[in-house]
Enzyme design. Structure first.
Site, short mmCIF file in Angstrom:
data_model
loop_
_atom_site.label_atom_id
_atom_site.label_comp_id
_atom_site.label_asym_id
_atom_site.label_seq_id
_atom_site.Cartn_x
_atom_site.Cartn_y
_atom_site.Cartn_z
N TRP A 179 1.26 5.68 -1.71
CA TRP A 179 0.99 6.67 -2.75
C TRP A 179 2.10 6.80 -3.78
O TRP A 179 1.85 7.32 -4.88
CB TRP A 179 0.72 8.03 -2.10
CG TRP A 179 -0.72 8.25 -1.87
CD1 TRP A 179 -1.54 7.47 -1.10
CD2 TRP A 179 -1.54 9.27 -2.43
NE1 TRP A 179 -2.82 7.96 -1.14
CE2 TRP A 179 -2.85 9.07 -1.94
CE3 TRP A 179 -1.30 10.34 -3.28
CZ2 TRP A 179 -3.92 9.90 -2.29
CZ3 TRP A 179 -2.36 11.18 -3.62
CH2 TRP A 179 -3.65 10.94 -3.12
N TYR B 146 0.83 -1.21 0.00
CA TYR B 146 0.00 0.00 0.00
C TYR B 146 0.86 1.26 0.00
O TYR B 146 1.89 1.30 0.66
CB TYR B 146 -0.90 0.01 1.25
CG TYR B 146 -1.87 1.16 1.19
CD1 TYR B 146 -3.01 1.08 0.43
CD2 TYR B 146 -1.58 2.36 1.84
CE1 TYR B 146 -3.87 2.15 0.32
CE2 TYR B 146 -2.45 3.43 1.75
CZ TYR B 146 -3.59 3.33 0.99
OH TYR B 146 -4.44 4.39 0.86
#
Ligand SMILES: Nc1nc2c(c(=O)[nH]1)N[C@H]1C(S)=C(S)[C@@H](COP(=O)(O)OP(=O)(O)OC[C@H]3O[C@@H](n4cnc5c(=O)[nH]c(N)nc54)[C@H](O)[C@@H]3O)O[C@H]1N2
Ligand SMILES: Nc1nc2c(c(=O)[nH]1)N[C@H]1C(S)=C(S)[C@@H](COP(=O)(O)OP(=O)(O)OC[C@H]3O[C@@H](n4cnc5c(=O)[nH]c(N)nc54)[C@H](O)[C@@H]3O)O[C@H]1N2
Ligand SMILES: [Mo]
Length: 776
Positions: free
Chosen positions: A111, A109
Site C-alpha cells: 500500500w 505488492y
C-alpha cells in the site's frame, strides 16, 4: 515550508505542524468522522525504527549475491548513497545480462503512501521497465485475490462494480434491508487508497436505520457493523457462507420467490444452478436444515432471511474478507446468484455490491476529471504470477502453474526488489516465506522503517515519509485533490523513492537516467502531472487554478459524476444495447468459460466446498486474522493509536469469555497460539462480540521472531503476527488468491517469561564496512 501544512494519507486528510511533543495533527475540516489512525503519525518522523542510511547486509557485502538464509537480526553495514548506487547498478547489470527481465520480480505488492507521484509501486515499475525492459509482475491483490479476476467473467469490471454502482447516497435514500456478509466495519472504511477527505459511511447507515431499514450481519464478529446501529446478528461459522447462501437460494426456488423475468432477460445459467440446489451433488439438496449443521445458523432463520430478501428493497454486500479464504470464489459467486434470483440488480441501493464498506473509496461518486498519475512505461516481460503465489514461485522455479485458465511456468527469480510493501506483514506462512526469500541472489527493499522485510533484505534504501516531500493526495472517488505539502526535510539520509531510484539510474548510465527522469526534478514532475487535471477542470468551466495557486491553497474541490448505479443501471435499462462485459453480455450464474477450465475446486457455477483446513481436535479454534482497527496493516504499528490497543505489550487476542474460561485465561494475560505452521504470543481480551469457537488476532503486529522456549514451533513470534499461523495455500487453482483471513489454532495460557519486544529495533548496524564493498 510554512508552519502548518496541509497533507493527506490513506487514513484521511489533515493539517500538521511541529508541536511541543511530536506533531500536532488535526483532521481536515470537511471530514465528518475522522479516523484516530491519524495520530499514529505524531512521533513517527523521529522514531528509532527509521532507516537512516543505505544499509547492506554484512554477509552479502562479504560474499556477494547468491542464495542464502537471510535471518532477521543479522548485522548490516551502513554505506553512502554513491556506494549503494554503484552496488545496485552492478547487480542490475549482472542479472540483466544473465537472466533478463524474467530474473527480476517487481510485483512489489503493498500500500505504500497515499501520494500519487511518490507512489512507490509506480516508481519501481517505471524503474524496472526502464532498466530491465520489464519484470515479472504480480496480478490481482491480497484484498480480492479471488473476486477481482472472477467478477469480470460473471458481471463486469471489478473496480466499476465495487466503486461506481451502489452508493452510500442510494442506501441512505432507498434500501430497506441489507444482508452483509463479513460486515462493513467502520474501522475499514476509515481507509481509502490515495486518501479520503470525508467519512460518510456511519452517517449513511444511520439514515437508513432511521427510515426503518434493517441490517442483517452475517459474520462471526458483531462489530463488523457499528455497535450503535441495531442489527440482526447471524454469528456464522467462518468459511461457511456459501452453504447459507445456497440454502437461501433453495428456499427462494422452493417457494417460487424468484423473479423469472429478470432471470430470463438478464442472466444465463439459472436452470443449471437451480438443478444443483436440489441435486445429490456435494452432500445433497441445499436445504436450510442441511445448512444449519454447517453454518450454525438455525434453519428457520435461514428461510426467513430468504423471504425478507425477496419481499423488501434489498441489498446484498460481500466483504473482501469472505473470499480471502479457501474456495473464496464461491461465496461471492453464490451471493451474486442469490441477488440475481430476486431481480433487484441495477436498481438504486439494491441488488448486489462487492466490497462496499471494506474501504472508504467505495460507494461514492466518481470524479469527473483525471487525477494525477505517474506513467509507468511498458513492461515487455509477459511472465506474471497471482501476487499471493510469491513463495510458491520462489521455491519452485520452472514449475507449471496457471491463472484463470492460462498456463505458465514459474520463472527463476534472482533479484527481488520491493518498494512500498511489507511481505512479512502481508504474506501467509512466514516461515515458508523466509525460506523462499533465501533462494534469490539479492533482495532489495526501499523502506522508511526497519520492518521485518527490511531486516530480511540484502540492501535497504532509506526512504522519506510523505511529510518529508511534496506530492498529490487523490483518488478517483474522493471529491478533493490535495497538495501534500512538505513539513520538513527527510530524516538522516532518507530520500524519496524517486530520488533513490534516480541515483541508481545515474550510476547505470546517462541513457537509463534520462529515460527514467525525463530530465525532471520531483517538483518538475508535480507541475507536469497537475496539468491534465487543470486542463480538464478548465474545459468543464470549473475552478481551475494554476499549480502555484493550487499549492498555496492546499486543496481544490473536484466535480463528480452524477450518482447512479453505473453500468448495472445502463444494463437494466437496455440489456441488448448496453450489455455487460461478460462473455455472454449477461449476468453469468453459470460460466461456460470457467467450466471449460475443468477445475474441481472452482467449477462453472457456485458450489459448496467445505474448507480443508477447518478446525480439528488438535487445533480447535478458528482464527480470524482481519484488518486492524488502529492502523493500516503494519504501517506505524509503533504509533500512538496502535500502541494503545496492545495488551501485555502484544497484539490483542479477542476471545469469547466462555472459551477463555475453559482455557483458564483472563483479561491482560498472555496466550500462546500454535499450529502446524508456527506459534506466537498475544494478549488476552475477552469479548462477547466474538462468536464462541472463534478467536480474532488482527493483522499488522510487526514480526518479531525469537527462539521458541518450547522448541515445538519452526517459528515463534513474540509480538503476535498472525501470519506465522496462516496457510500459504491459494483460494483455488482458478485464482490462487490469498487465504490469510481464516486459520486454525490451539491456544493455551503462557506461563513462561514474557520475552521483551525487539520488533521495532533496527538490526545491528556498523558504519565502517568490515570488508571492502565489492564494485563489479
Ligand atoms: N493473515 C492475513 N494477512 C493479510 C490480510 C488478511 O486479511 N489476513 N490482508 C491482506 C491485505 S488485504 C493486504 S492489502 C495486505 C497489506 O500488506 P502491505 O500493503 O504490504 O502492508 P503495509 O503495512 O501497508 O505495507 C506498506 C509498507 O510500505 C512502507 N511505505 C510507506 N510509504 C512508503 C513510501 O513512500 N515508500 C516506500 N518505499 N515504502 C513506503 C511502509 O512503511 C510499510 O512497511 O496484507 C494482506 N495480508
Ligand atoms: N483500519 C483499517 N482499515 C482497513 C485496512 C487496515 O489495515 N486497517 N485495510 C484495508 C484493506 S487493504 C482491505 S483489503 C480492507 C479489508 O476489508 P475486509 O477484508 O472486508 O476486512 P476484514 O476486517 O479483514 O474482514 C471483515 C470481517 O469479515 C469477517 N469474516 C471473516 N471470515 C468470515 C467468514 O468466513 N464469513 C463471514 N460472513 N465473515 C467473515 C470477520 O469478522 C472480519 O472482521 O480493509 C481496508 N481498511
Ligand atoms: Mo487489501
Amino acid at each position: 515550508m510554512s508552519d502548518s501544512i496541509v497533507h493527506s494519507s490513506h487514513w484521511g486528510a489533515f493539517h500538521a505542524r511541529r508541536g511541543g511533543d511530536g506533531l500536532d495533527i488535526t483532521p481536515h475540516p470537511g471530514d465528518r468522522a475522522p479516523s484516530k489512525i491519524l495520530q499514529n503519525m505524531r512521533h513517527a518522523l523521529d522514531h528509532p525504527a527509521r532507516v537512516l542510511r543505505p544499509s547492506v547486509r554484512e554477509s552479502w557485502l562479504r560474499h556477494g549475491p547468491g542464495p542464502r538464509a537471510r535471518p532477521i537480526g543479522d548485522p548490516f553495514v551502513e554505506v553512502g548513497w554513491d556506494t549503494v548506487a554503484d552496488l545496485l547498478a552492478g547487480e542490475v547489470r549482472r542479472v540483466r545480462d544473465a537472466h533478463g527481465p524474467r530474473g527480476v520480480y517487481g510485483g512489489s505488492y503493498g500500500w505504500a503512501s497515499a501520494g500519487r507521484f511518490h507512489h512507490a509501486q509506480s516508481q519501481i515499475h517505471r524503474f524496472l521497465n526502464t532498466v530491465f525492459g520489464g519484470y515479472v509482475s504480480g496480478l490481482s491483490s491480497y484484498s480480492a485475490g479471488a473476486a477481482s479476476p472472477l467478477l469480470p467473467r460473471l458481471i463486469g469490471s471489478f473496480s466499476e462494480l465495487s466503486r461506481n454502482t451502489v452508493s452510500w447516497k442510494q442506501i441512505a435514500a432507498h434500501t430497506e434491508l441489507i444482508i452483509s456478509f463479513g460486515g462493513m466495519p467502520l474501522r475499514n472504511s476509515a481507509i481509502g487508497n490515495g486518501g479520503v477527505s470525508d467519512h460518510v459511511e456511519h452517517g449513511s447507515m444511520s439514515e437508513m436505520a432511521a427510515r426503518g431499514g434493517v441490517f442483517h450481519l452475517v459474520s462471526p464478529i458483531r462489530d463488523d457493523l457499528p455497535e450503535d446501529i441495531d442489527v440482526v446478528w447471524h454469528p456464522i461459522r467462518p468459511g461457511t457462507d456459501t452453504a447459507l447462501i445456497l440454502a437461501m437460494a433453495y428456499v427462494l426456488q422452493d417457494e417460487g420467490l424468484e423473479d423469472p423475468a429478470f432471470l430470463e432477460t438478464y442472466c444465463v445459467g439459472y436452470e443449471r444452478f437451480r438443478e444443483y440446489l436440489s441435486s445429490d451433488a456435494d452432500e445433497g439438496p441445499k436445504t436450510p436444515t442441511w445448512a444449519e449443521r454447517i453454518t450454525g445458523i438455525p434453519a428457520d432463520e435461514i428461510a426467513r432471511l430468504a423471504r425478507d430478501l425477496a419481499r423488501k428493497r434489498s441489498l446484498i454486500t460481500v466483504a473482501h474478507a469472505v473470499q480471502r479464504a479457501e474456495y473464496g470464489e464461491q461465496p461471492v459467486w453464490a451471493a451474486m446468484a442469490l441477488a440475481a434470483m430476486v431481480g433487484q440488480i441495477g436498481l438504486p441501493g439494491r441488488g448486489f455490491i462487492y466490497a462496499l464498506g471494506s474501504f472508504a473509496h467505495t460507494g461514492r461518486q466518481k470524479v469527473a476529471v483525471p487525477i494525477p498519475v505517474l506513467p509507468q512505461g511498458k513492461n515487455l516481460c509477459d511472465a506474471c504470477i497471482p501476487v499471493a503465489a510469491i513463495s510458491d514461485m520462489l521455491l519452485n522455479p520452472g514449475k507449471p502453474h496457471s491463472f484463470m485458465g492460462i498456463p505458465q511456468n514459474y520463472p527463476d527469480i534472482r533479484l527481488l526488489w520491493w518498494a512500498g510493501g511489507n511481505p512479512f506483514h502481508h504474506h501467509q506462512d512466514l516461515y515458508r516465506l523466509s525460506r523462499a526469500i533465501g533462494r534469490v541472489d539479492t533482495f532489495v527493499v526501499q523502506e522508511q522503517v526497519w520492518t521485518a522485510s527490511a531486516k530480511s533484505a540484502d540492501i535497504v534504501l532509506p526512504i522519506s515519509f510523505s511529510l518529508e516531500r511534496s506530492d498529490f493526495g487523490a483518488t478517483r472517488n474522493d471529491p478533493r485533490l490535495f497538495a501534500m505539502q512538505q513539513l520538513c526535510s527527510p530524516k538522516g539520509e532518507a530520500r524519496s523513492d524517486y530520488d533513490a531510484l534516480s541515483a541508481v539510474t545515474a550510476a547505470l548510465g546517462p541513457r537509463e537516467h534520462a529515460s527514467f527522469t525525463e530530465g525532471r526534478s520531483a517538483e518538475d514532475w508535480l507541475r507536469h502531472l497537475f496539468e491534465p487535471t487543470r486542463a480538464a477542470l478548465d474545459a468543464l468551466g470549473e475552478d481551475a487554478p494554476d499549480f502555484d495557486e493550487f499549492w498555496q491553497r492546499g486543496w481544490i474541490d473536484l466535480p463528480c459524476r452524477p450518482d447512479s448505479v453505473g453500468f448495472l443501471e445502463d444494463f437494466r435499462k437496455d440489456p441488448t444495447g448496453q450489455p455487460l462485459g461478460t462473455p455472454s453480455g449477461k449476468i453469468e450464474i453459470f460460466s461456460q468459460e470457467i467450466a471449460a477450465y475443468g477445475y474441481d475446486d472452482a467449477p462453472g457455477l457456485p458450489v459448496w466446498r467445505p474448507h480443508q483446513r477447518g478446525p480439528t481436535a488438535d487445533y480447535p479454534f478458528v482464527l480470524i486474522a482481519n484488518a486492524p482497527a488502529a492502523r493500516l496493516h503494519s504501517q506505524l504499528d509503533f504509533g500512538e493509536t496502535s500502541a494503545a490497543t496492545k495488551v501485555a505489550g502484544r497484539e490483542k487476542l479477542r476471545i469469547n469469555p466462555a472459551d477463555a474460561a475453559k482455557l483458564g485465561l483472563k483479561n491482560g494475560e498472555i496466550a500462546r497460539l500454535e499450529n502446524d505452521r508456527g506459534a506466537c504470543l498475544a494478549g488476552v481480551e475477552m469479548s462477547d462480540l466474538v462468536r464462541p469457537g472463534v478467536v480474532q488476532l488482527q493483522t499488522g503486529a510487526w514480526f518479531d521472531p525469537q527462539p521458541d522456549p518450547d522448541r515445538t514451533a519452526p517459528v515463534f513470534c513474540v509480538h503476535g503476527n498472525a501470519n506465522v499461523l496462516t496457510y500459504d495455500k491459494g483460494t483455488s487453482q482458478l485464482t490462487h488468491g490469498c487465504t490469510g483471513q481464516i486459520g486454525r489454532v490451539a491456544i493455551r495460557k503462557w506461563t513462561g517469561r514474557a520475552p521483551p519486544l525487539r520488533a521495532f529495533d533496527p538490526p545491528p548496524l556498523t558504519s565502517s564496512p568490515s570488508t571492502e564493498p565489492r564494485h563489479d
